[in-house]
Scaffold this active site. Structure first.
Site, mmCIF file in Angstrom:
data_model
loop_
_atom_site.group_PDB
_atom_site.id
_atom_site.type_symbol
_atom_site.label_atom_id
_atom_site.label_comp_id
_atom_site.label_asym_id
_atom_site.label_seq_id
_atom_site.Cartn_x
_atom_site.Cartn_y
_atom_site.Cartn_z
ATOM 1 N N GLY A 23 0.818 -1.205 0.000
ATOM 2 C CA GLY A 23 0.000 0.000 0.000
ATOM 3 C C GLY A 23 0.848 1.248 0.000
ATOM 4 N N GLY A 51 0.333 5.670 0.659
ATOM 5 C CA GLY A 51 -0.488 6.830 0.935
ATOM 6 C C GLY A 51 0.302 8.098 0.699
ATOM 7 C CB VAL A 57 1.729 0.005 3.981
ATOM 8 C CG1 VAL A 57 1.477 -1.115 4.981
ATOM 9 C CG2 VAL A 57 1.159 1.320 4.507
ATOM 10 C CE LYS A 89 1.350 5.912 7.620
ATOM 11 N NZ LYS A 89 0.189 6.525 8.300
ATOM 12 C CG ASP A 136 -7.429 10.474 5.618
ATOM 13 O OD1 ASP A 136 -8.208 10.807 4.702
ATOM 14 O OD2 ASP A 136 -6.320 9.956 5.400
#
Length: 855
Positions: free
Chosen positions: A568, A570, A575, A590, A695
């Site tokens: 992942g 962001g 991640v 992360k 968020d």
């Protein structure tokens, strides 16, 4: 002559049987019924051949370089070198179970739970073959947490030596065979979390056969589709029975009067069913009972006084039934009671002092949504350790909620003893007298005194100086004074010489005012310096709170942050999937993009928040790392529990990589919605400081093995309390333009709810100008709801209705359920913040929707 031949025939059979028993227990290379060590090796290799995925390389040792008794997860007997146990727990194995497992004749234990095995259980496990049983020695069978499907194998009843049968959290269907009672030595039976039963009569008829299992200690049948009445034979189960779990089914009928026969029972859970009738007086015979869970049923009548005989009770959950009458004072004899929930019934009268006086009540006391009268007992101040005391419409933790009853009189002075209370709601009662000044001195974050009959001056001390922290609106027509934003009339003042001393002359003011301003400036400078110091130490505080980890360890755990481990990305971080402790612990790492503007601030914000969060629906942090990499550059990372089912976003908008047929069902989406709302309820109302996530979106909702939702990514979170000394105590514009608040989170939640059930992103290209996902759904309700919902929901539910021969009435129920859910999403995403629903009420409403749809 005939009798002589008969004698010889019997003698020959006896000799053959004796030879077989000898052969099955011999110590050489020859095993049961001719099976050998080589038979075991070939059976294991056949098992390996059907494994499709082995992410931890668990079966890499299963080769010719080692004797099979040394293969990982395999245990052999010391003397005969035959496989006695197969343990492959939580290895993320994917595949089906080979029928060859039935050739492991000396196998005593099978532990395969928490993997992803699918298909049916091989009937060979319990099948007979000529001259004995295939698995006569099997004692323990663990298959939980996989994806097995199909019916319960009838041949399982042939494994006569079985002590434990554990098959929870799979996809088994159909009835339970009535010959299960053949397992006379059975002690543990766990079939929960499947689809057993048909929601019809006689689903539980097999319980009658279990009365033959005289050693049965634990029976767990919850979370299935069992229907029909609760059979009276349940009271004839083993007298050794300790736990009985039947919750979350569709069981009707009443609790049998003979339930008192199970005198060794310490857990009785028949919650979330359709049980009717009354609680039998014989319940008092269950002297060892510790937990009684009958929440969400149709149980009526009075609570029997005999319940006071169960002095070891620690939890009683009888909420959402139709109980009536008064609470028996005898319940006060249960001096070990930690949690009592009688909310949502028809109970009347005064609240017994004996209940309020139970010193062990440290978890919760729910008496909301009843018809209690009288004053609040003064003993309420003695509940110093109580986490929850609810008499009003609430389902939250760690506050005192008395709203929505008929209580009268003054606020008890004993409330002054509740030094740890954070929220107090006394609204919508008939309380009178003056508002006590001591309320302002309590560590309250929220106080609601509206719609009562208070009079006199509103205090100005402590939290009464913060207009956003308390409310006195409504029927309190005789109150006066208070801070200016209340706009209340001034209280009458009798001027005297003493009063005049309170007003200094102009000369004194000219001297005092500059001094006060100077002190205020110095305080502000000191406060900001202190706040800055705390901001820099947030990461170290978090590291001290959890196990320490180095950059080198994270580098190794993620294969040097390999792109193949990237799961992942962001705005502020990547991640990676990693493994700690030589592959024993799979984690998510992360890594912050420190070159991004705002990344450091995001890291500090997340550190601040993660230090105080503890909830089952939040992503669990393992530790944090703030150090230098091998090039001497700053390195910051978090280590979280790995969520194997990825994000909610990947399920709502699957790519081609996702397995076909893995869409979320309506019930699964409801469950996820409840999980997320519960997490918001916690951060808004029950943690150390009020937090706004800021968020909330499907990509930040992660799903574990059981599709339980966990809210993550608190990099933009904000503390909302005015007196917090943590970093990031700022206000930001959000949603429809209002300041960050819990209502802003509810706006995001509402949009997420609409996305979950329509399958449409709020950023879809069709939404332009003022036309949004909110308006798209709002304009379609209620008549065109089936046109806008996610088609996979409709197809799956309609297919289920066809399989179960559901008629138009069931389809109408589906439509009604979807209408209510989407209306809830529209309310939560309303333009005006005060029109949005609070998280605690959302949780309650979603539970009601789920219950109604499952009925």
């Amino acid at each position: 002559m005939a009798s002589s031949n008969m004698f010889r025939r019997v003698l020959n059979l006896s000799l053959i049987y004796s030879w077989l028993l000898f052969a099955m227990n011999c110590r050489g290379s020859v095993g049961a019924a001719g099976f050998t060590n080589e038979t075991d090796r070939q059976a294991l290799l056949a098992f390996k051949d059907l494994i499709q995925e082995d992410p931890f390389a668990t079966l890499s040792s299963w080769n010719d370089s080692l004797h099979f008794c040394e293969w990982k997860g395999v245990t052999c007997g010391r003397q005969h070198q035959r496989v006695t146990a197969l343990r492959l727990v939580s290895q993320n194995l994917v595949g089906s179970v080979s029928p060859q497992i039935g050739r492991l004749a000396f196998l005593r234990k099978i532990h395969l739970h928490n993997n992803s095995f699918h298909g049916t259980i091989p009937p060979d496990i319990g099948h007979l073959f000529p001259l004995g049983l295939t698995l006569p020695n099997l004692k323990y069978l663990y298959l939980g947490g996989n994806k097995f499907s199909g019916p319960f194998p009838p041949s399982m009843a042939n494994t006569s030596g079985l002590l434990l049968l554990s098959m929870p959290r799979n996809n088994f269907t159909g009835p339970i065979p009535s010959n299960l009672g053949n397992l006379r030595d059975l002690e543990f039976l766990r079939l929960n979390g499947n689809q057993f039963g048909s929601s019809k009569l006689n689903d539980l008829s097999f319980i009658g056969s279990l009365t033959n299992c005289s050693n049965l200690r634990k029976l767990k049948l919850s979370e299935n589709q069992f229907g029909g009445v609760l059979p009276g034979s349940i009271a004839n189960l083993s007298s050794k029975l300790e736990t009985l779990w039947l919750g979350s089914n569709k069981i009707s009928g009443s609790i049998p009067q003979e339930i008192g026969n199970l005198n060794n029972l310490y857990v009785l859970a028949i919650d979330h069913n359709m049980i009717s009738g009354s609680i039998p007086e014989s319940i008092g015979k269950l002297s060892k009972l510790q937990k009684l869970q009958i929440v969400i049923n149709n149980i009526s009548g009075k609570i029997p006084p005999s319940i006071g005989n169960i002095t070891g009770l620690s939890l009683v959950d009888a909420a959402d039934n139709m109980l009536e009458g008064t609470i028996p004072a005898e319940l006060g004899n249960c001096t070990k009671l930690q949690a009592l929930d009688l909310g949502g019934n028809r109970l009347t009268g005064v609240i017994p002092e004996q209940i309020i006086g139970i010193s062990s009540l440290t978890l919760r006391l729910y008496l909301d949504l009843n018809e209690f009268t009288g004053s609040l007992p003064s003993q309420v101040g003695n509940l110093k350790n109580l986490g929850v005391f609810a008499l009003g419409d609430c389902q939250v933790l760690e506050y005192l909620d008395l709203h929505g009853n008929l209580l009268d009189g003054a606020i008890p002075s004993s409330l002054d003893q509740l030094k740890g209370i954070q929220q107090l709601d006394l609204s919508q009662n008939n309380l009178s007298g003056q508002i006590p000044e001591f309320l302002g001195k309590l560590p309250l974050m929220r106080l609601n005194l509206s719609h009562n009959m208070f009079e006199g001056e509103v205090p100005k001390v402590g939290m009464f100086n913060n207009i956003s922290a308390f409310s006195v609106v409504g029927k309190n027509m005789k109150i006066c004074g208070g801070i200016q934003p209340l706009h209340l009339p001034a209280c009458p003042i009798k001027f005297s010489k003493k009063n005049k001393r309170l007003f200094p002359d102009k000369t004194i003011l000219l001297i005092i005012l500059p001094i006060v301003l100077l002190l205020a400036c110095l305080f502000l400078i000191f406060y900001r310096l202190k706040k800055s110091q705390q901001r820099t130490s947030s990461a170290s505080l978090l590291e001290n709170q959890y196990p320490k980890i180095t950059y080198a360890e994270l580098l190794h755990a993620t294969n040097e942050f390999s792109p193949s481990n990237l799961i992942g990305e962001g705005r502020y971080g990547y991640v990676f999937k990693g493994s700690l402790n030589s592959g024993e612990h799979i984690v998510a790492v992360k890594v912050l993009k420190l070159q991004e503007h705002g990344a450091n601030k995001s890291f500090m914000a997340e550190c601040d928040v993660l230090r105080i969060l503890r909830h089952r629906n939040l992503v669990k942090i393992i530790t944090a790392c703030s150090s230098l990499d091998f090039q001497g550059k700053d390195f910051k990372a978090f280590v979280f529990e790995f969520m194997p089912n990825g994000s909610l976003d990947s399920w709502l908008h699957p790519t081609q990589a996702r397995e076909q047929g893995s869409n979320l069902t309506l019930v699964q989406r409801l469950s996820i919605a409840i999980d997320v709302a519960s997490a918001l309820d916690y951060i808004h109302h029950h943690c150390e400081m009020t937090i706004c996530h800021y968020d909330l979106k499907p990509s930040n909702i992660l799903l574990d093995d059981d599709l339980c939702a966990h809210v993550g990514d608190f990099g933009l979170a904000r503390f909302l309390s005015a007196n917090t000394n943590l970093s990031n105590n700022a206000h930001f514009k959000y949603g429809m333009g209002e300041e960050v608040s819990t209502e802003a989170d509810m706006y995001s939640y509402g949009i997420m709810l609409l996305e979950m059930f329509t399958g449409t992103r709020p950023t879809d290209s069709t939404f332009i100008d003022n036309f949004s996902l909110h308006n798209y759904v709002k304009f379609a309700l209620p008549d065109r709801v089936m046109e806008i919902v996610d088609s996979t929901i409709v197809l799956e539910e309609v297919e289920g209705l066809n399989r179960n021969r559901g008629g138009e009435g069931e389809f109408a129920k589906l439509k009604s359920c979807l209408q209510i859910i989407l209306r809830l999403g529209v309310i939560c995403s309303a333009e005006l913040p005060h029109e949005r629903m609070d998280s605690k009420n959302v949780v309650k409403e979603l539970h009601r929707i789920t219950k109604a749809y499952n009925e």
